[in-house]
Write a protein that holds these residues in place. Structure first.
Motif, PDB file in Angstrom:
ATOM      1  N   VAL A  54       0.898  -1.260  -0.076  1.00  0.00           N
ATOM      2  CA  VAL A  54      -0.089   0.014   0.102  1.00  0.00           C
ATOM      3  C   VAL A  54       0.885   1.287  -0.125  1.00  0.00           C
ATOM      4  CG1 VAL A  54      -1.830  -1.152   1.121  1.00  0.00           C
ATOM      5  CG2 VAL A  54      -0.164   0.087   2.675  1.00  0.00           C
ATOM      6  N   THR A  56      -0.528   4.097   1.395  1.00  0.00           N
ATOM      7  CA  THR A  56      -0.963   5.093   2.326  1.00  0.00           C
ATOM      8  C   THR A  56      -0.079   5.735   3.247  1.00  0.00           C
ATOM      9  OG1 THR A  56      -1.662   3.102   3.485  1.00  0.00           O
ATOM     10  CG2 THR A  56      -3.364   4.207   2.228  1.00  0.00           C
ATOM     11  N   ALA A  84      -0.650  -7.862   9.879  1.00  0.00           N
ATOM     12  CA  ALA A  84      -1.304  -7.198   8.996  1.00  0.00           C
ATOM     13  C   ALA A  84      -0.430  -5.653   9.093  1.00  0.00           C
ATOM     14  CB  ALA A  84      -2.607  -6.962   9.673  1.00  0.00           C
ATOM     15  N   LYS A  87       1.792  -5.434   6.249  1.00  0.00           N
ATOM     16  CA  LYS A  87       1.132  -5.072   4.884  1.00  0.00           C
ATOM     17  C   LYS A  87       0.488  -3.967   4.722  1.00  0.00           C
ATOM     18  CE  LYS A  87      -2.955  -6.890   4.820  1.00  0.00           C
ATOM     19  NZ  LYS A  87      -3.738  -6.033   4.426  1.00  0.00           N
ATOM     20  N   ASP A  88       0.216  -3.084   5.754  1.00  0.00           N
ATOM     21  CA  ASP A  88      -0.838  -2.173   5.847  1.00  0.00           C
ATOM     22  C   ASP A  88       0.344  -0.737   5.734  1.00  0.00           C
ATOM     23  OD1 ASP A  88      -2.770  -3.342   4.999  1.00  0.00           O
ATOM     24  OD2 ASP A  88      -3.573  -3.435   7.105  1.00  0.00           O
ATOM     25  N   ASP A 300      -6.158  -4.416  10.265  1.00  0.00           N
ATOM     26  CA  ASP A 300      -6.624  -4.420   8.752  1.00  0.00           C
ATOM     27  C   ASP A 300      -7.820  -3.477   8.886  1.00  0.00           C
ATOM     28  OD1 ASP A 300      -5.551  -4.892   6.324  1.00  0.00           O
ATOM     29  OD2 ASP A 300      -7.072  -6.333   6.164  1.00  0.00           O
ATOM     30  N   TRP A 303      -7.091   0.078   9.353  1.00  0.00           N
ATOM     31  CA  TRP A 303      -6.626   0.764   8.093  1.00  0.00           C
ATOM     32  C   TRP A 303      -7.615   0.932   6.987  1.00  0.00           C
ATOM     33  CZ3 TRP A 303      -6.625  -0.990   3.051  1.00  0.00           C
ATOM     34  CH2 TRP A 303      -5.681  -0.387   1.894  1.00  0.00           C
TER      35      TRP A 303
END
Length: 342
Positions: A54, A56, A84, A87-88, A300, A303
């Motif tokens: 991502v 963000t 998580a 990943k985020d 998650d 996010w």
């Protein structure tokens, strides 16, 4: 000896070169309707490998739990949250304390750090009301996990992720009845923990036979072991011990050995020893609430909420359990328990 004169290389002017590249790009794209998509997928894959899928902002999420020191259950919750977060593109902060007032102070510390999201457990729900009100006033989105489902919406949380403990208890009681257990001893290892009370109460309602509750100190395993063993020796009618955590299941097995009685051990939650017990037949069944999912989905969902204002549950809790697991599941579970995700 003759020589051949090579023609000089023609050099394009900058503007002409740019037009040539543009024409070539258009031509290649036109060769296949999937060419552009494949290139985009390749770029996305390369970006993910380079460090995060991502783009963000680097948000900060704190998780504050009521976990005691050295509890493997919470290691699993934390692992899910950390994976998580990776990943985020989230900075993940974890803290815990079994003493409610200390947990309140840890939540306040997270608020003071101006985190972008907060995950919190509510084992002693009412005590957390004021500090979660401060989180709401500070504009920090809150999701509750694992315990305190009945307090979650009242305290302004976006949702609750976990299992309904009364429902889980009922599932355990139904399984006990199906296995023909007639006299059950339910061991509560944290007095005042609403979720543990609900587990025993739910099981009592569906087990069908005689049902007793024994309170022990889950921080002092030798004393807990002695208390369970003494109860089994004093009441020969007890045919089943129902514990409420993986570590307490191991202690319960030791107590049964000390009492030298043919008593079945059943439990809530997993762990290496529980899975080994399921495989060996020393544990009848385990009620699993999938703690990895509680951590993973908690991060998650925060996010997703910050990125796209999404939320699961439709105003109701997001259930991660219960699952009834028996010896039939032991071989498949062993790999995942060993890596710390079940």
């Amino acid at each position: 000896m003759s020589t051949t004169r090579m023609s000089p290389v023609r050099r394009l002017r900058p503007a002409a070169a740019a037009l040539a590249v543009l024409a070539l790009t258009v031509a290649v794209a036109g060769c296949s309707s999937t060419g552009g998509r494949r290139a985009e997928e390749a770029r996305a894959k390369a970006a993910a490998v380079a460090g995060g899928a991502v783009t963000t902002p680097r948000w900060k999420v704190a998780m504050v739990t009521h976990a005691g020191a050295g509890d493997a259950f919470w290691d699993t919750v934390r692992k899910g949250a950390e994976q998580a977060a990776a990943k985020d593109n989230i900075t993940f902060l974890y803290s815990n304390d079994a003493q409610t007032q200390n947990q309140v102070q840890l939540v306040q510390a997270a608020i003071d750090q101006k985190v972008d999201g907060l995950l919190v457990t509510l084992a002693k729900g009412d005590a957390m009301a004021d500090v979660l009100g401060k989180a709401k006033a500070a504009g920090i989105p809150v999701i509750t996990i694992n315990s305190g489902q009945e307090f979650s919406a009242r305290f302004g949380a976006l949702t609750h992720i976990g299992q309904d403990e009364a429902t889980a208890g009922q599932a355990a009681g139904t399984e006990l009845a199906g296995r023909g257990r007639k006299n059950v001893l339910c061991v509560i290892h944290e007095q005042g923990n609403v979720g543990q009370e609900q587990r025993c109460s739910g099981a009592r309602g569906t087990a069908g036979g005689a049902f007793q509750v024994l309170y022990v100190d889950g921080v002092n395993m030798p004393d807990a072991r002695a208390a369970i063993s003494a109860k089994l020796q004093a009441d020969p009618a007890i045919d089943t011990v129902l514990t409420l955590s993986g570590p307490m299941a191991a202690t319960g097995l030791q107590a049964i050995q000390d009492a030298r009685r043919p008593v079945e051990l059943d439990t809530f939650d997993l762990g290496t020893q529980v899975v080994a017990g399921l495989k060996a037949g020393t544990v009848g069944f385990a009620v699993d609430q999938q703690p990895y999912l509680q951590g993973y989905e908690g991060v998650d969902l925060l996010w997703l909420y910050r990125f796209n204002l999404n939320m699961l549950g439709g105003g109701k809790p997001v259930a991660t359990g219960p699952q009834i697991l028996t010896g039939e599941n032991a071989d498949a579970l062993a790999e995942y328990v060993a890596r710390g995700t079940r």
